[in-house]
Scaffold this motif. Structure first.
Motif, PDB file in Angstrom:
ATOM      1  N   PRO A  25      29.160 -75.234 -48.269  1.00  0.00           N
ATOM      2  CA  PRO A  25      29.925 -74.987 -47.045  1.00  0.00           C
ATOM      3  C   PRO A  25      31.191 -74.200 -47.341  1.00  0.00           C
ATOM      4  O   PRO A  25      31.834 -74.386 -48.381  1.00  0.00           O
ATOM      5  CB  PRO A  25      30.238 -76.392 -46.524  1.00  0.00           C
ATOM      6  N   SER A  26      31.551 -73.328 -46.437  1.00  0.00           N
ATOM      7  CA  SER A  26      32.661 -72.399 -46.691  1.00  0.00           C
ATOM      8  C   SER A  26      34.032 -73.020 -46.479  1.00  0.00           C
ATOM      9  O   SER A  26      35.022 -72.555 -47.045  1.00  0.00           O
ATOM     10  CB  SER A  26      32.520 -71.167 -45.787  1.00  0.00           C
ATOM     11  N   ASP A  27      34.135 -74.073 -45.679  1.00  0.00           N
ATOM     12  CA  ASP A  27      35.445 -74.591 -45.302  1.00  0.00           C
ATOM     13  C   ASP A  27      35.728 -75.988 -45.857  1.00  0.00           C
ATOM     14  O   ASP A  27      36.581 -76.704 -45.343  1.00  0.00           O
ATOM     15  CB  ASP A  27      35.559 -74.629 -43.778  1.00  0.00           C
ATOM     16  N   VAL A  28      35.009 -76.388 -46.913  1.00  0.00           N
ATOM     17  CA  VAL A  28      35.212 -77.715 -47.503  1.00  0.00           C
ATOM     18  C   VAL A  28      35.652 -77.546 -48.950  1.00  0.00           C
ATOM     19  O   VAL A  28      34.954 -76.900 -49.734  1.00  0.00           O
ATOM     20  CB  VAL A  28      33.910 -78.547 -47.449  1.00  0.00           C
ATOM     21  N   GLU A  49      35.971 -77.998 -52.794  1.00  0.00           N
ATOM     22  CA  GLU A  49      34.871 -78.445 -53.655  1.00  0.00           C
ATOM     23  C   GLU A  49      34.997 -79.908 -54.055  1.00  0.00           C
ATOM     24  O   GLU A  49      33.999 -80.620 -54.163  1.00  0.00           O
ATOM     25  CB  GLU A  49      34.787 -77.554 -54.897  1.00  0.00           C
ATOM     26  N   GLN A  50      36.225 -80.390 -54.267  1.00  0.00           N
ATOM     27  CA  GLN A  50      36.394 -81.781 -54.681  1.00  0.00           C
ATOM     28  C   GLN A  50      35.977 -82.767 -53.597  1.00  0.00           C
ATOM     29  O   GLN A  50      35.768 -83.952 -53.888  1.00  0.00           O
ATOM     30  CB  GLN A  50      37.848 -82.056 -55.114  1.00  0.00           C
ATOM     31  N   GLU A  51      35.851 -82.287 -52.361  1.00  0.00           N
ATOM     32  CA  GLU A  51      35.427 -83.167 -51.270  1.00  0.00           C
ATOM     33  C   GLU A  51      33.921 -83.101 -51.010  1.00  0.00           C
ATOM     34  O   GLU A  51      33.401 -83.831 -50.170  1.00  0.00           O
ATOM     35  CB  GLU A  51      36.179 -82.795 -49.984  1.00  0.00           C
ATOM     36  N   LEU A  52      33.223 -82.229 -51.715  1.00  0.00           N
ATOM     37  CA  LEU A  52      31.773 -82.127 -51.544  1.00  0.00           C
ATOM     38  C   LEU A  52      31.076 -83.355 -52.116  1.00  0.00           C
ATOM     39  O   LEU A  52      31.636 -84.094 -52.932  1.00  0.00           O
ATOM     40  CB  LEU A  52      31.246 -80.872 -52.244  1.00  0.00           C
ATOM     41  N   SER A  53      29.830 -83.553 -51.726  1.00  0.00           N
ATOM     42  CA  SER A  53      29.032 -84.619 -52.313  1.00  0.00           C
ATOM     43  C   SER A  53      28.821 -84.319 -53.792  1.00  0.00           C
ATOM     44  O   SER A  53      28.846 -83.152 -54.214  1.00  0.00           O
ATOM     45  CB  SER A  53      27.678 -84.714 -51.606  1.00  0.00           C
ATOM     46  N   PRO A  54      28.623 -85.339 -54.629  1.00  0.00           N
ATOM     47  CA  PRO A  54      28.366 -85.090 -56.050  1.00  0.00           C
ATOM     48  C   PRO A  54      27.200 -84.137 -56.279  1.00  0.00           C
ATOM     49  O   PRO A  54      27.229 -83.318 -57.198  1.00  0.00           O
ATOM     50  CB  PRO A  54      28.068 -86.489 -56.601  1.00  0.00           C
ATOM     51  N   HIS A  55      26.193 -84.219 -55.434  1.00  0.00           N
ATOM     52  CA  HIS A  55      25.013 -83.351 -55.544  1.00  0.00           C
ATOM     53  C   HIS A  55      25.394 -81.880 -55.374  1.00  0.00           C
ATOM     54  O   HIS A  55      25.099 -81.037 -56.237  1.00  0.00           O
ATOM     55  CB  HIS A  55      23.996 -83.774 -54.490  1.00  0.00           C
ATOM     56  N   LEU A  56      26.080 -81.547 -54.278  1.00  0.00           N
ATOM     57  CA  LEU A  56      26.469 -80.158 -54.037  1.00  0.00           C
ATOM     58  C   LEU A  56      27.506 -79.682 -55.044  1.00  0.00           C
ATOM     59  O   LEU A  56      27.476 -78.530 -55.495  1.00  0.00           O
ATOM     60  CB  LEU A  56      27.010 -80.002 -52.615  1.00  0.00           C
ATOM     61  N   ARG A  57      28.409 -80.571 -55.408  1.00  0.00           N
ATOM     62  CA  ARG A  57      29.448 -80.203 -56.369  1.00  0.00           C
ATOM     63  C   ARG A  57      28.822 -79.834 -57.722  1.00  0.00           C
ATOM     64  O   ARG A  57      29.217 -78.860 -58.365  1.00  0.00           O
ATOM     65  CB  ARG A  57      30.422 -81.370 -56.528  1.00  0.00           C
ATOM     66  N   SER A  58      27.828 -80.600 -58.119  1.00  0.00           N
ATOM     67  CA  SER A  58      27.170 -80.324 -59.403  1.00  0.00           C
ATOM     68  C   SER A  58      26.375 -79.029 -59.350  1.00  0.00           C
ATOM     69  O   SER A  58      26.390 -78.237 -60.308  1.00  0.00           O
ATOM     70  CB  SER A  58      26.247 -81.491 -59.772  1.00  0.00           C
ATOM     71  N   ARG A  59      25.699 -78.791 -58.216  1.00  0.00           N
ATOM     72  CA  ARG A  59      24.953 -77.534 -58.083  1.00  0.00           C
ATOM     73  C   ARG A  59      25.892 -76.327 -58.180  1.00  0.00           C
ATOM     74  O   ARG A  59      25.564 -75.319 -58.808  1.00  0.00           O
ATOM     75  CB  ARG A  59      24.208 -77.517 -56.743  1.00  0.00           C
ATOM     76  N   ALA A  60      27.063 -76.434 -57.545  1.00  0.00           N
ATOM     77  CA  ALA A  60      28.029 -75.334 -57.598  1.00  0.00           C
ATOM     78  C   ALA A  60      28.535 -75.128 -59.020  1.00  0.00           C
ATOM     79  O   ALA A  60      28.686 -73.991 -59.489  1.00  0.00           O
ATOM     80  CB  ALA A  60      29.193 -75.609 -56.649  1.00  0.00           C
ATOM     81  N   GLU A  61      28.796 -76.222 -59.722  1.00  0.00           N
ATOM     82  CA  GLU A  61      29.305 -76.112 -61.086  1.00  0.00           C
ATOM     83  C   GLU A  61      28.268 -75.485 -62.016  1.00  0.00           C
ATOM     84  O   GLU A  61      28.596 -74.653 -62.860  1.00  0.00           O
ATOM     85  CB  GLU A  61      29.708 -77.489 -61.605  1.00  0.00           C
ATOM     86  N   VAL A  62      27.009 -75.877 -61.882  1.00  0.00           N
ATOM     87  CA  VAL A  62      25.954 -75.289 -62.701  1.00  0.00           C
ATOM     88  C   VAL A  62      25.896 -73.780 -62.488  1.00  0.00           C
ATOM     89  O   VAL A  62      25.784 -73.001 -63.448  1.00  0.00           O
ATOM     90  CB  VAL A  62      24.590 -75.937 -62.384  1.00  0.00           C
ATOM     91  N   GLY A  63      26.001 -73.353 -61.233  1.00  0.00           N
ATOM     92  CA  GLY A  63      26.001 -71.919 -60.945  1.00  0.00           C
ATOM     93  C   GLY A  63      27.143 -71.201 -61.637  1.00  0.00           C
ATOM     94  O   GLY A  63      26.961 -70.116 -62.212  1.00  0.00           O
ATOM     95  N   ARG A  64      28.336 -71.784 -61.608  1.00  0.00           N
ATOM     96  CA  ARG A  64      29.494 -71.159 -62.254  1.00  0.00           C
ATOM     97  C   ARG A  64      29.306 -71.059 -63.771  1.00  0.00           C
ATOM     98  O   ARG A  64      29.642 -70.055 -64.389  1.00  0.00           O
ATOM     99  CB  ARG A  64      30.763 -71.960 -61.945  1.00  0.00           C
ATOM    100  N   SER A 121      24.312 -84.017 -48.191  1.00  0.00           N
ATOM    101  CA  SER A 121      24.396 -82.566 -48.025  1.00  0.00           C
ATOM    102  C   SER A 121      24.390 -82.171 -46.557  1.00  0.00           C
ATOM    103  O   SER A 121      25.008 -81.170 -46.169  1.00  0.00           O
ATOM    104  CB  SER A 121      23.233 -81.890 -48.751  1.00  0.00           C
ATOM    105  N   LEU A 122      23.684 -82.941 -45.740  1.00  0.00           N
ATOM    106  CA  LEU A 122      23.576 -82.606 -44.326  1.00  0.00           C
ATOM    107  C   LEU A 122      24.846 -82.916 -43.540  1.00  0.00           C
ATOM    108  O   LEU A 122      24.945 -82.590 -42.359  1.00  0.00           O
ATOM    109  CB  LEU A 122      22.382 -83.352 -43.708  1.00  0.00           C
ATOM    110  N   ARG A 123      25.823 -83.540 -44.188  1.00  0.00           N
ATOM    111  CA  ARG A 123      27.100 -83.800 -43.496  1.00  0.00           C
ATOM    112  C   ARG A 123      27.874 -82.515 -43.259  1.00  0.00           C
ATOM    113  O   ARG A 123      28.722 -82.447 -42.377  1.00  0.00           O
ATOM    114  CB  ARG A 123      27.957 -84.743 -44.347  1.00  0.00           C
ATOM    115  N   TYR A 124      27.603 -81.481 -44.057  1.00  0.00           N
ATOM    116  CA  TYR A 124      28.379 -80.261 -44.003  1.00  0.00           C
ATOM    117  C   TYR A 124      27.595 -79.150 -43.312  1.00  0.00           C
ATOM    118  O   TYR A 124      26.377 -79.072 -43.420  1.00  0.00           O
ATOM    119  CB  TYR A 124      28.721 -79.790 -45.425  1.00  0.00           C
ATOM    120  N   GLU A 125      28.315 -78.278 -42.634  1.00  0.00           N
ATOM    121  CA  GLU A 125      27.675 -77.102 -42.063  1.00  0.00           C
ATOM    122  C   GLU A 125      27.369 -76.125 -43.195  1.00  0.00           C
ATOM    123  O   GLU A 125      28.264 -75.677 -43.903  1.00  0.00           O
ATOM    124  CB  GLU A 125      28.594 -76.440 -41.039  1.00  0.00           C
TER     125      GLU A 125
END
Length: 509
Positions: free
Chosen positions: A122-125, A127-142, A276-280
């Protein structure tokens, strides 16, 4: 496209080939004319895939540099399609370590490109407030983008395809609940994408110019709420319009319990999906089309994606499922033949019956066990055991089968996993329900020398601690009903027909 290493076709390494996306990507890469090497912790799980003879399969683990280094040798494109989501606590650290090792080994082997499939962020959240699942996916990409190897990081939201966890969740919720009380996230906007478009973009990413090193948002043309997606599914499936009542106090944790009770998706997977579905999650760009152009009718709209997925389910042509990936906490190796396995106790319930039927007829019943055909004994006991497993966070009985008639190594089968199959002779299942120990169910068929067949059945249990021993003896009085009835009814079915009759669904030893 040819490799930079010569005139040979691109050489691709696929990790996660036993999973939902990886198992579908391999044949697409082969169809594109590429050479494929698959990395798997348990290569035997790929043995029965229809494309197994066309690829090189090597044993290894993305967290183990020693096994990964030879797998990377002479590779042009390395696909990173693994994650430690279901490995329990600490999965973020496991994902971080695996991505780091993968990037380092790809750089050292001079791999031309890494292709990664992650989650849409999500563009307006923050990263530290993301779910652990999304946060980890973003970190792996980086980590992969910073590896020194040109990387394509595709980011998708809900993937719609037969057998995907997202589609199974949507399908079961909509079909089973004409009226439902739902979490507030059913009103959140999302941009689903068809699995066929995901595969097209994964294959096309192999040909990107070396200077491209970035993320790409991928999605279909429709932006909808989850509520709208359920109504669209109901329409495609010829169901009446659903009455959906959002309730704000249903947290992701409570939502995962709710999803686990209604759908086959276990809580360990349902929770990150719900979080994950909590966020747009809506695409901010469609730059991927500059490198992998859309063809006519691409990307697929939501209705077409739903129709194609539903058609494959109804025709029993689901090639991979979300449950293709193993459940954590179970052994990765086949059951050793030594009865004194690991030097500890091994409880056994063994049965043998002769049947007035051909070995072929008996094998058809054995291979068709589970799912719609059931377990041929004490249906209530199997059903209760399935419910108990769900209540403690296990997979329960509702995973069913990938194919109604055929099994292959690695298939999930209700709360079992196919650990070994020798067509016409042996089927060994490993338990994936929550147990104080490790359990297997083994069925074998052989000629009996009298124009008939002999059926052998073994239930094996390796207890863990005192609780494991207590568990075995607490269920022992039911074995004659469960396992005795199972052997009796399987042979009776084989003798009475050439194909198994449906029975009520199935317990663990």
């Amino acid at each position: 496209m040819t490799s930079d290493r010569g005139n040979q076709p691109l050489h691709c390494l696929v990790t996660g080939a036993t999973g939902y996306i990886g198992g579908r990507l391999v044949p697409e890469l082969l169809a594109a004319g590429y050479r494929v090497r698959c990395l798997a912790r348990s290569p035997e799980k790929l043995r029965d895939y229809p494309w197994a003879g066309e690829v090189e399969i090597v044993r290894g683990d993305v967290t183990d540099a020693r096994s990964l280094a030879p797998a990377m040798r002479d590779i042009d494109v390395a696909y990173y399609l693994v994650h430690a989501l279901t490995s329990g606590g600490g999965f973020e650290e496991t994902d971080r370590r695996a991505a780091t090792v993968f990037g380092e080994q790809a750089r050292d082997a001079r791999v031309g490109r890494i292709v990664y499939l992650g989650g849409l962020i999500p563009s307006d959240v923050p990263e530290q407030e993301l779910s652990p699942h999304l946060r980890s996916r973003a970190e792996v990409g980086r980590i992969l983008l910073a590896s020194g190897v040109p990387t394509t990081a595709l980011r998708a939201a809900v993937i719609i395809g037969s057998g995907s966890a997202s589609f199974e969740m949507l399908r079961y919720l909509t079909e089973r609940l004409p009226v439902m009380v739902t979490p507030s996230w059913v009103s959140t906007r999302i941009q689903p994408v068809a699995v066929r478009d995901v595969l097209r973009l994964l294959v096309g990413s192999a040909r990107m110019p070396r200077e491209v090193n970035r993320t790409f948002d991928i999605g279909g043309p429709d932006i909808v709420t989850y509520r709208e997606m359920m109504q669209r599914y109901a329409e495609v499936a010829d169901l009446r319009r659903r009455l959906i009542l959002p309730v704000p106090m249903l947290t992701p944790r409570l939502s995962s319990h709710w999803i686990g009770l209604v759908t086959p998706v276990p809580r360990s997977i349902a929770r990150p999906l719900a979080e994950s579905l909590r966020y747009e999650v809506v695409c901010r760009e469609h730059d991927i089309a500059a490198y992998v152009p859309d063809g006519p009718g691409q990307p697929f709209d939501l209705d077409k994606a739903l129709r194609l997925a539903l058609q494959r389910v109804r025709e029993a042509r689901v090639t991979t499922r979300w449950s293709s990936a193993s459940v954590p906490g179970v052994p990765s190796d086949p059951l050793p033949t030594d009865p004194d396995w690991a030097g500890g106790s091994l409880y056994t319930d063994a049965r043998r019956r002769d049947v007035d039927a051909s070995p072929q007829a008996l094998w058809r019943v054995v291979e068709g066990i589970g799912g719609e055909h059931g377990w041929y004994s004490f249906p209530l006991a199997w059903a209760v055991r399935g419910w108990l497993d769900r209540l403690v966070g296990g997979v329960g009985l509702r995973r069913g089968r990938r194919d109604t008639d055929r099994l292959r190594v690695g298939d999930s089968l209700d709360f079992w996993r196919v650990e070994e199959i020798e067509p016409g002779r042996l089927l060994r299942l490993r338990a994936e329900m929550r147990l104080p120990g490790l359990a297997w169910l083994e069925m074998s068929v052989e000629p009996n020398g009298r124009n008939g067949a002999r059926y052998r059945q073994r239930a094996l249990f390796h207890p863990r601690g005192l609780l494991g021993h207590a568990y075995w003896w607490s269920v022992w009085p039911f074995h004659s009903l469960v396992f005795g009835g199972m052997a009796r009814n399987i042979t009776r079915t084989a003798a009475g027909s050439t194909s198994p009759e449906p029975a009520s669904a199935a317990v663990s030893p």
